[in-house]
Design a protein around this motif. Structure first.
Motif, PDB file in Angstrom:
ATOM      1  N   GLU A  52      55.699  40.030  -1.977  1.00 56.82           N
ATOM      2  CA  GLU A  52      57.126  39.843  -1.739  1.00 56.82           C
ATOM      3  C   GLU A  52      57.813  41.197  -1.656  1.00 56.82           C
ATOM      4  N   ASP A  53      57.396  42.107  -2.541  1.00 66.02           N
ATOM      5  CA  ASP A  53      58.052  43.411  -2.573  1.00 66.02           C
ATOM      6  C   ASP A  53      57.210  44.331  -3.454  1.00 66.02           C
ATOM      7  N   LEU A  54      57.580  45.593  -3.396  1.00 64.33           N
ATOM      8  CA  LEU A  54      56.887  46.598  -4.196  1.00 64.33           C
ATOM      9  C   LEU A  54      57.979  47.507  -4.739  1.00 64.33           C
ATOM     10  N   HIS A  55      57.971  47.697  -6.063  1.00 68.50           N
ATOM     11  CA  HIS A  55      59.035  48.500  -6.663  1.00 68.50           C
ATOM     12  C   HIS A  55      58.420  49.717  -7.338  1.00 68.50           C
ATOM     13  N   GLY A  56      59.204  50.791  -7.356  1.00 66.64           N
ATOM     14  CA  GLY A  56      58.860  51.949  -8.185  1.00 66.64           C
ATOM     15  C   GLY A  56      57.678  52.748  -7.664  1.00 66.64           C
ATOM     16  N   GLY A  57      57.362  53.797  -8.392  1.00 67.38           N
ATOM     17  CA  GLY A  57      56.177  54.583  -8.084  1.00 67.38           C
ATOM     18  C   GLY A  57      56.372  55.614  -7.000  1.00 67.38           C
ATOM     19  N   ASP A  58      57.536  55.631  -6.364  1.00 69.46           N
ATOM     20  CA  ASP A  58      57.708  56.596  -5.287  1.00 69.46           C
ATOM     21  C   ASP A  58      58.931  57.483  -5.515  1.00 69.46           C
ATOM     22  N   ILE A  59      59.141  57.814  -6.785  1.00 71.99           N
ATOM     23  CA  ILE A  59      60.241  58.722  -7.112  1.00 71.99           C
ATOM     24  C   ILE A  59      59.642  59.993  -7.709  1.00 71.99           C
ATOM     25  N   THR A  60      60.149  61.155  -7.274  1.00 72.66           N
ATOM     26  CA  THR A  60      59.827  62.369  -8.007  1.00 72.66           C
ATOM     27  C   THR A  60      61.140  62.991  -8.482  1.00 72.66           C
ATOM     28  N   GLY A  61      61.089  63.498  -9.677  1.00 73.95           N
ATOM     29  CA  GLY A  61      62.298  63.953 -10.366  1.00 73.95           C
ATOM     30  C   GLY A  61      62.845  65.254  -9.831  1.00 73.95           C
TER      31      GLY A  61
END
Lengths: 369, 852
Positions: B35-44
C-alpha cells in the motif's frame, strides 16, 4: 464536267494528271500540317477532302474515262486520297491529344481546400474497447451474455456469496431503489449476469458479459458512479486456475499486446475461492515513480502496479446456489473495468473526459480502436 | 496495516540486506498487496527544536507567515553563527515553547528533497519546521508536528532541543504498509505479517518467533466476576465466547510509556496517549488482539456482556451520544451501566485517566458479525472493530492479556492480581478430511502429497496422516486458530497455491467448442450504433440520473408512461433522484455541456437502457442461497425487475453541413433527425413509415415525425424540439432530436432478408405534378400513388414541392417522378401512361389530389 468519252485519253484530262494529283496532295498535306486547332483541321478537311476539293473533282472525272483507263486512273486517285486521309487522321489525333491535355490543365483545382462538408461521427471508445474484447473472446468460442442494469439484490449480492453483512451492501456503496425493501439495486458489478447465465444454461458455459455498473462514488480522477465492466465466466468439467490464467493472458494480449508485464497474487473475493488478482505494470510511470521518488506516481499511487481486476475459481457455494454440482463442474470468473482498460491502452489520464460526453473525446477514436 | 522492519525482524529473520521495498515485494508474493512505504529515506540533520519566539508577518499574497527563532541545541546556526535557528514557517498550530521537529540545511527529506538555507518572504530561512507528511511519518499536512501532541506530554517532557528526531520518530526504520484482505484478519498484527513474510522466505525451520508464545495462567477462583449473557445471538453465534480479565494495581500514573513503545506506535500511525492505553494498543498491533483497559476503581459490579436494550444510550469516547440497537453487544458494569460497545469503542465513564492506578485489562473474543453490524450502524470504524469483524484468533486472548500485564508491571511499576478471569466458551475446530490431490485439481499444478502437507504444516495446520478416514490421498487437517477462513478444499488449495507461488500456475488457454458467435440482437445493435456514427453523429455516454422537474420541462402529459420513473433511495444528488425513462432525458446535459464548451455544431447520440416499470414497483424476493431457488421463486425474481428497453437518443444543434468554398452551410433541422432514424432502419433493412405527429412531447407539434414499422408498431419520434422545451432546458434555439426503440428495430430485422428479383429491362419514367391541400401529408400521397400504380412501379421520388402564387392558396404542388419497369419486357408508352393515370386516380381519390 465531261461526259463519257470512250475515245478519251486519261492522260489528257488535267485533273487526273499525276502531277496535278501530286500537287493537290501536297497542298492538302501542307494545309493539314498548318492546322493548329481542330477547327482549322475541319476547314482543311472540307477544302481538301470535301466535295469540292481537287481530289474529289478528280475522282469524278474517272467516270468519264474509257473503261481501259479507269483502273489506272482510279488507282492513282485512290492513292492520293488515302495519303490525304492519313494525314488528316494523324493530325486529328495529334490535335485531340493536345486538346485533351489542355482540358486537364484547365480543369486543375486545388484539392487541398477542405473536402468534408459534414461533420464525421464517432463511436464512444468505451463501447469500442468492450467490442474489441468481446470480439476476441467470441473468436475463441465464447458467447456474450447480458442482463439488466436495475437488478434484483439477490442476483447482485446474495447469490454471489455476498451475504447481508457484506460491506458492499451498504448504502454508501450501492444505489438502492426506493423503497429500499423492493429488493432492487443498480447492479454494482456485471456478476449478476453470471448468476442469470448459470441459472438459465446448462454447462459447459463460456460467456463474456460487458456492461454498465453503478457505485455511489462521486466523479473524480479515478472514480465515476457509472462505469463499465467486462466479465468472463467459464463452467466446465476439469477447469483449473491454469485455464483462468490462460484466459486472462489472452485478455491481456488482446488488449495491450504481447509485451505487457503482469503479476498475479492471491486476493479475496466472496464469489471465488481460490481468488486471484492480476496487476499491470503502471502505464504512467512504468514502475519507476514509486514511493521515495520526489513525486510518487499518481496513477498507481506509488506501488508501480495497477490492478487489472479480480478473478478466481467460482466459489462452490455460488455453484450450488445456481444448481450446478460443484463435484462435477468447476469454473472460473474474472472481470475488469473497461474505463481502466481504455486508460491503459489509450493513455487517457483522467475519468472526466470519459464520462462528460465532450464530442472531442469520442471523435479522436473514430469508428474503431 | 503497517509494519516497521525493525519490528518484523524481532519475530522472523529478514533476508540479508532486505529493504522496505524487498519486504513489500515478498509480501505481495504471498498475496498481501503493498500500500505504501514510509521512512528510511531521510538524512539529517533532523532535530528536536523548541520555539523561542515568532513574529507574525502578513504577506502580499494574503498569507501570514511566522518568522521564528528556534532552539535546536548545538546544531545549525548555533555552530556556525552562535545563534538560534531562524526559520520561516507558514503553519499556525504551535505556540512559543512548543517542541517541534526542525530539518536543517544539509538534510535530505523523502523524495530527494535537499534542504538548504534559502531566501523566502524577505528572510533567510535556515531550514523548515516539519509537518508529518514532509518527513514521511504520515499524510497529515494540516500543520506542523508539535511533539507534545504527537508523543504525549510525558514523552515530550523528556526531550531536549537538538535531540535527533530521526531516531526519536523511527524515521531511519522503514515501515511497510500492506493492504489486508477481509479473509486475513490475522494479518492485522505484526505477528501475522511476520508469519507471512516467513512463508515468503520459504518458511525456514525455526525462522519464526511467535510473540504470543508466552506462558499464561489458567482461570482461578476470585477473579473479577464476568458474566456472558447473550440472550439473542446473531445466526446462533454468541456475541462473546471468550473473556479474559486481568487486573494490575498500583501503577504509577505519572510513568510515561517507554520511548521505544512511543516510537513504534508513531511508526504504526497511532498517537501515544498514556502508558495503559499505549500498552493495549501496542499488544494489539503485536498480536492482533484488541484490548480494552478499564479503570478498575470506577467499576462497581461484575462485568456483564449482553445485548443492548431498546432505547439504551451510550456516550462513546469520541463524545458522541449513541442510541443503541438491540443487536449491539455491550460490556456493562453490573449488567446496567454500559461501558463499551463490545469490540468497537468504549465509553468515557470507565476510561483510564491520568489518575488511574488500577487497570482491568479486557481481552475478549467477539462475534465478527455482531461487531461488523455495530461498526456500520454507528459509523465507527476503529482499530478494534476492523480486527474483530475480520476474525481475531480466539486462542491468542490469554497471551495478549499476559503481554499487556507484563508491560504494565514492567513500565508502570504495578503488581498483577493473582486471580485470573478466563471465561472460555470457544469450541475446538474440527478436522477436515482433505483429499491431497484436490489442490492439484483446482489449481492445475501437480503438487505432490508431501508438498501439500508441508505447506499446511508451515501454515500452522495440524495434519493427521493416520486418523480415521485417512489413506493414500486423504489427510485430516485442523487449521490454526487464527485462520477461521480455512474451511474446505478450495480454501486449502488457495493456501497451497499461494505459498507455492501463484506464478508457478501454468497458463492454458481454455477451448470452448460450440460458440455460436454474437446473437442477431448483439450484431444488430452494433449496426445501429455504427450507422448513427456513420451518419455523422458522435456517440456519448451520459449518467442515467435525472431530475424530477425534467418531465415538466419536457412537457410530458400527465399520463405519459415516461413520467413513471423509478426513484433511487440514495441518489448521489437529491436533485437527480430518478432513473431516466428516455435517453433524451439524460442527453440534454451532455448537449448543454458541449455547447458551453464552445462547440456550436454538435450532433450526439447514445444507446442505452431506460427503466420503464409500467406500474408500481414490486418486491423482489431474497431466497436462500443453499440451493437453487425453485422455479416459482426465480420467476418472481425475474418478474420483479422492471422492464428496461434499449433505446437510442439523438440531439443536434448548429450546422449539419458546413459553409465553405462550395457555398453556405445548412443548419441541422427536423429532417436530419428523420433521416437518422431512416438511416438506421435502412441499415437493418427494416422498412419504416413516417407520419406527421402533432401531439408528441417534447417535439414541436408541427415538426414531429412518428416513425413506425410497416405493421404500425411504433419505432420512435424525430423532429424539432418544442420551443418551450428548448427554452425550459436552456438549449440552443431549434435544437432537433430523435428517440427510438432499438429493441423494436432489432426484433423487426431478425428474419433473414428475402431477396426480390429485379428486372433488367429498360425503365420507363414519367413525371407528374399533383395539386393537393396543404395539410395533406406527402407520405399519404406517395402511398396512394404506390397503391394505384400497379406492380410495375419501381420507385416514386418526390422531386419538387411548390407553394406560391402560381397555385391556389392553401395548396401545394407535389412533383413526382414515377419509374416503371416490368420483369419480362420493355413497357410501351401506352402501358406506362395507363399506370400513371391509375396512380393519379388513386391519389385523387385518397387525398383529393388534382393533376396539374
Amino acid at each position: 464536267m465531261s461526259g463519257p468519252n470512250t475515245n478519251y485519253d486519261p492522260v489528257e484530262v488535267s485533273a487526273l494528271d499525276p502531277a496535278n494529283l501530286d500537287a493537290a496532295v501536297q497542298d492538302a498535306v501542307a494545309a493539314i500540317a498548318a492546322a493548329t486547332s481542330l477547327d482549322d483541321l475541319k476547314a482543311a478537311r472540307i477544302a481538301h477532302q470535301g466535295e469540292k476539293s481537287p481530289l474529289a473533282l478528280a475522282n469524278r472525272e474517272i467516270g468519264a474515262l474509257p473503261p481501259s483507263a479507269k483502273a489506272e486512273a482510279g488507282k492513282r486517285v485512290g492513292q492520293a486520297r488515302a495519303r490525304v486521309s492519313q494525314a488528316l487522321s494523324a493530325r486529328q489525333a495529334e490535335l485531340e491529344a493536345e486538346r485533351d491535355e489542355r482540358i486537364l490543365v484547365d480543369e486543375r483545382v486545388d484539392v487541398t481546400v477542405p473536402a468534408l462538408r459534414r461533420q464525421l461521427g464517432a463511436r464512444h471508445p468505451i463501447e469500442l474497447v468492450a467490442q474489441r474484447l468481446v470480439d476476441a473472446f467470441v473468436g475463441m468460442g465464447w458467447e456474450v451474455a447480458e442482463g439488466p442494469e436495475l437488478e434484483s439484490e439477490w442476483l447482485n449480492f446474495d447469490a454471489l456469496n455476498l451475504g447481508p453483512d457484506h460491506p458492499a451492501r451498504q448504502m454508501q456503496d450501492t444505489f438502492f431503489l426506493d423503497p429500499v425493501d423492493s429488493g432492487l439495486v443498480l447492479r454494482t458489478q456485471t456478476s449478476p449476469v453470471q448468476i442469470r447465465t448459470m441459472l438459465e444454461q446448462e454447462p459447459p458455459i463460456y460467456v463474456v458479459a460487458p456492461g454498465k455498473v453503478f457505485r455511489t462514488d462521486d466523479l473524480d480522477a479515478t472514480h465515476t458512479p457509472v462505469f463499465h465492466q467486462i466479465e468472463c465466466l467459464a463452467i466446465d468439467k476439469g477447469l483449473t486456475m491454469a485455464h483462468l490464467r490462460g484466459a486472462l493472458d489472452a485478455f491481456v494480449r488482446i488488449m495491450f499486446g504481447e509485451e505487457t508485464r503482469t503479476r498475479v497474487r492471491a486476493n479475496y473475493f466472496p464469489f471465488t475461492e481460490p481468488s486471484m488478482e492480476t496487476d499491470f505494470l503502471c502505464f504512467a510511470c512504468h514502475g519507476e515513480e514509486t514511493w521515495g521518488s520526489a513525486e510518487p506516481c499518481r496513477t498507481c499511487g506509488g506501488s508501480g502496479w495497477i490492478e487489472l481486476g479480480g478473478s478466481g475459481m467460482v466459489n462452490r457455494k455460488v455453484l450450488r446456489t445456481c444448481g450446478i454440482d460443484p463435484d462435477v463442474y468447476s469454473g472460473f470468473a474474472f472481470g475488469l473495468g473497461i474505463e481502466r482498460a481504455l486508460q491503459l491502452r489509450h493513455g487517457v489520464q483522467g475519468m472526466h473526459e470519459i464520462v462528460e460526453g465532450d464530442v472531442r473525446f469520442s471523435q479522436q477514436f473514430g469508428m474503431g480502436v | 496495516m503497517r509494519m516497521p522492519l525493525s519490528w518484523l525482524a524481532e519475530y522472523t529473520d529478514l533476508a540479508p540486506g532486505a529493504r522496505g521495498a524487498d519486504v513489500a515485494a515478498s509480501l505481495v508474493r504471498v498475496g498481501l498487496e503493498e500500500e505504501d512505504l514510509h521512512g528510511g529515506d531521510i538524512t539529517g540533520p533532523l532535530v528536536v527544536g523548541r520555539v523561542l519566539s515568532f513574529e507574525l508577518e502578513p504577506q502580499k499574497n494574503g498569507k501570514t507567515i511566522r518568522w521564528c527563532t528556534v532552539d535546536v541545541g548545538q546544531n545549525g546556526q548555533m555552530l556556525t553563527e552562535g545563534k538560534h535557528q531562524e526559520i520561516v514557517c507558514g503553519a499556525h498550530n504551535f505556540e512559543v515553547g512548543d517542541l517541534v521537529v526542525c530539518v536543517l540545511p544539509g538534510a535530505v527529506l523523502p523524495g530527494g528533497f535537499a534542504i538548504s538555507a534559502r531566501k523566502t518572504y524577505g528572510h533567510v530561512s535556515n531550514g523548515m519546521i516539519c509537518a508529518e507528511d514532509e518527513i514521511g511519518l504520515g499524510h497529515d499536512h494540516e500543520g506542523i508536528i508539535v511533539l507534545s501532541r504527537l508523543l504525549g506530554e510525558e514523552r515530550a517532557a523528556t526531550l531536549s532541543p537538538g535531540d535527533d528526531a530521526i531516531a526519536l520518530l523511527g524515521l531511519a526504520d522503514e515501515t511497510v504498509e500492506t493492504n489486508v484482505t477481509p479473509d486475513r484478519g490475522y494479518c492485522f498484527s505484526v505477528r501475522g505479517l511476520a508469519r507471512e513474510y516467513w512463508h515468503a522466505q520459504g518458511s525456514p525451520e525455526g525462522g519464526y518467533r511467535d510473540p504470543a508464545d508466552v506462558a499464561t495462567p489458567v482461570a482461578t477462583p476470585g477473579g473479577y466476576p464476568v458474566e456472558l449473557k447473550d440472550d439473542s445471538p446473531i445466526d446462533g453465534n454468541d456475541g462473546c465466547d471468550r473473556y479474559v480479565a486481568r487486573i494490575v494495581r498500583g501503577i504509577d500514573p505519572t510513568r510515561p510509556s517507554p520511548p521505544w513503545m512511543s516510537k513504534r506506535l508513531t511508526q504504526m500511525g497511532m498517537r501515544p496517549i498514556s502508558l495503559a492505553v499505549d500498552v493495549t494498543n501496542y499488544v494489539m498491533l503485536a498480536v492482533g488482539q484488541p484490548l480494552h483497559a478499564f479503570d478498575v476503581d470506577r467499576l462497581s459490579g461484575s462485568i456483564v456482556v449482553r445485548r443492548a436494550r431498546s432505547g439504551e444510550v451510550l456516550t462513546t469516547l469520541d463524545d458522541v451520544e449513541r442510541t443503541l440497537h438491540t443487536d449491539d453487544l455491550l460490556i456493562t458494569d453490573g449488567g446496567e451501566q454500559p461501558l463499551a460497545i463490545a469490540g468497537v469503542m468504549g465509553a468515557a465513564s470507565s476510561e483510564v485517566s491520568d489518575t488511574t492506578t488500577g487497570v482491568l485489562i479486557e481481552a475478549a473474543h467477539f462475534d465478527p458479525t455482531t461487531v461488523a453490524r455495530s461498526s456500520r450502524r454507528h459509523r465507527l470504524i476503529t482499530e478494534a472493530s476492523k480486527r474483530f469483524e475480520r476474525g481475531v484468533d480466539p486462542k491468542v486472548t490469554a497471551a495478549a492479556a499476559q503481554l499487556a500485564v507484563d508491560l504494565l508491571v514492567e513500565h508502570g511499576g504495578g503488581t498483577v492480581d493473582d486471580a485470573v478471569t478466563d471465561v472460555d466458551r470457544t469450541s475446538e475446530r474440527t478436522a477436515y478430511l482433505l483429499d491431497v490431490t484436490e489442490p492439484a485439481r483446482i489449481v492445475g499444478v501437480d503438487y505432490p502429497r508431501e508438498r501439500v502437507v508441508g505447506i499446511l504444516r508451515d501454515l500452522g495446520c495440524v495434519v493427521d496422516e493416520s486418523g480415521e478416514g485417512t489413506d493414500d490421498t486423504h489427510v485430516l487437517v485442523t487449521p490454526p486458530s487464527w485462520r477461521p477462513d480455512l474451511v474446505d478444499a478450495p480454501d486449502y488449495a488457495e493456501e497451497v497455491a499461494r505459498i507455492d507461488g501463484y506464478n508457478n500456475i501454468p497458463s492454458i488457454t481454455p477451448t470452448p467448442s460450440d460458440g455460436r458467435g454474437l446473437t442477431h440482437a448483439q450484431k444488430a445493435r452494433r449496426v445501429v450504433a455504427d450507422a448513427l456514427a456513420g451518419a455523422g453523429l458522435t456517440e456519448v455516454l451520459s449518467y442515467p440520473f435525472v431530475a424530477e422537474e425534467l418531465a415538466d420541462q419536457l412537457m410530458l402529459p400527465a399520463d405519459d408512461d415516461r413520467r413513471h420513473a423509478v426513484r433511487l433511495a440514495n441518489p448521489l444528488s437529491e436533485e437527480r433522484p430518478l432513473l431516466r425513462t428516455s435517453v433524451l432525458a439524460s442527453l440534454v446535459d451532455t448537449l448543454r455541456r458541449n455547447v458551453a464548451r464552445g462547440h456550436k455544431d454538435v450532433a450526439i447520440y447514445e444507446l442505452g437502457l431506460v427503466v420503464r416499470p409500467g406500474g408500481p414497483i414490486g418486491t423482489a424476493p431474497i431466497p436462500g442461497v443453499a440451493a437453487r431457488p425453485d422455479a416459482e421463486t426465480l420467476e418472481q425474481l425475474y418478474a420483479a425487475v422492471p422492464a428496461q428497453p434499449r433505446r437510442a437518443g439523438i440531439l443536434a444543434t448548429g450546422q449539419a453541413e458546413q459553409a465553405g468554398w462550395w457555398g453556405p452551410g445548412r443548419a441541422a433541422d427536423w429532417s436530419d433527425m428523420v433521416a437518422a432514424v431512416q438511416t438506421v432502419a435502412a441499415a437493418l433493412a427494416v422498412p419504416v413509415a413516417v407520419a406527421n405527429d402533432p401531439g408528441h412531447a417534447p417535439w414541436h407539434p408541427g415538426r414531429c415525425a412518428r416513425i413506425t414499422l410497416a405493421d404500425g408498431t411504433l419505432v420512435g419520434h424525430a423532429g424539432e424540439l418544442h420551443p418551450k422545451v428548448v427554452a425550459a432546458l436552456e438549449l440552443p434555439a431549434r435544437t432537433v432530436a430523435a428517440e427510438f426503440d432499438v429493441d423494436v428495430l432489432v426484433a423487426a430485422s431478425s428474419e433473414p432478408v428475402q431477396a426480390r428479383p429485379f428486372s433488367t429491362f429498360p425503365p420507363a419514367m414519367t413525371d407528374i405534378a399533383l395539386l393537393v391541400a396543404a395539410d395533406v401529408a406527402a407520405a399519404d400521397v406517395e402511398s396512394a400513388l404506390r397503391s394505384g400504380a400497379g406492380e410495375s412501379l419501381e420507385s416514386v421520388v418526390l422531386f419538387d414541392v411548390y407553394e406560391g402564387e402560381r397555385i391556389d392558396a392553401g395548396h401545394r404542388s407535389l412533383a413526382y417522378r414515377l419509374t416503371f419497369r416490368a420483369p419480362d419486357r420493355t413497357l410501351t408508352t401506352d402501358e406506362v401512361n395507363d399506370f400513371r393515370d391509375a396512380a393519379v386516380a388513386a391519389a385523387a381519390s385518397a387525398t383529393g389530389a388534382v393533376q396539374r
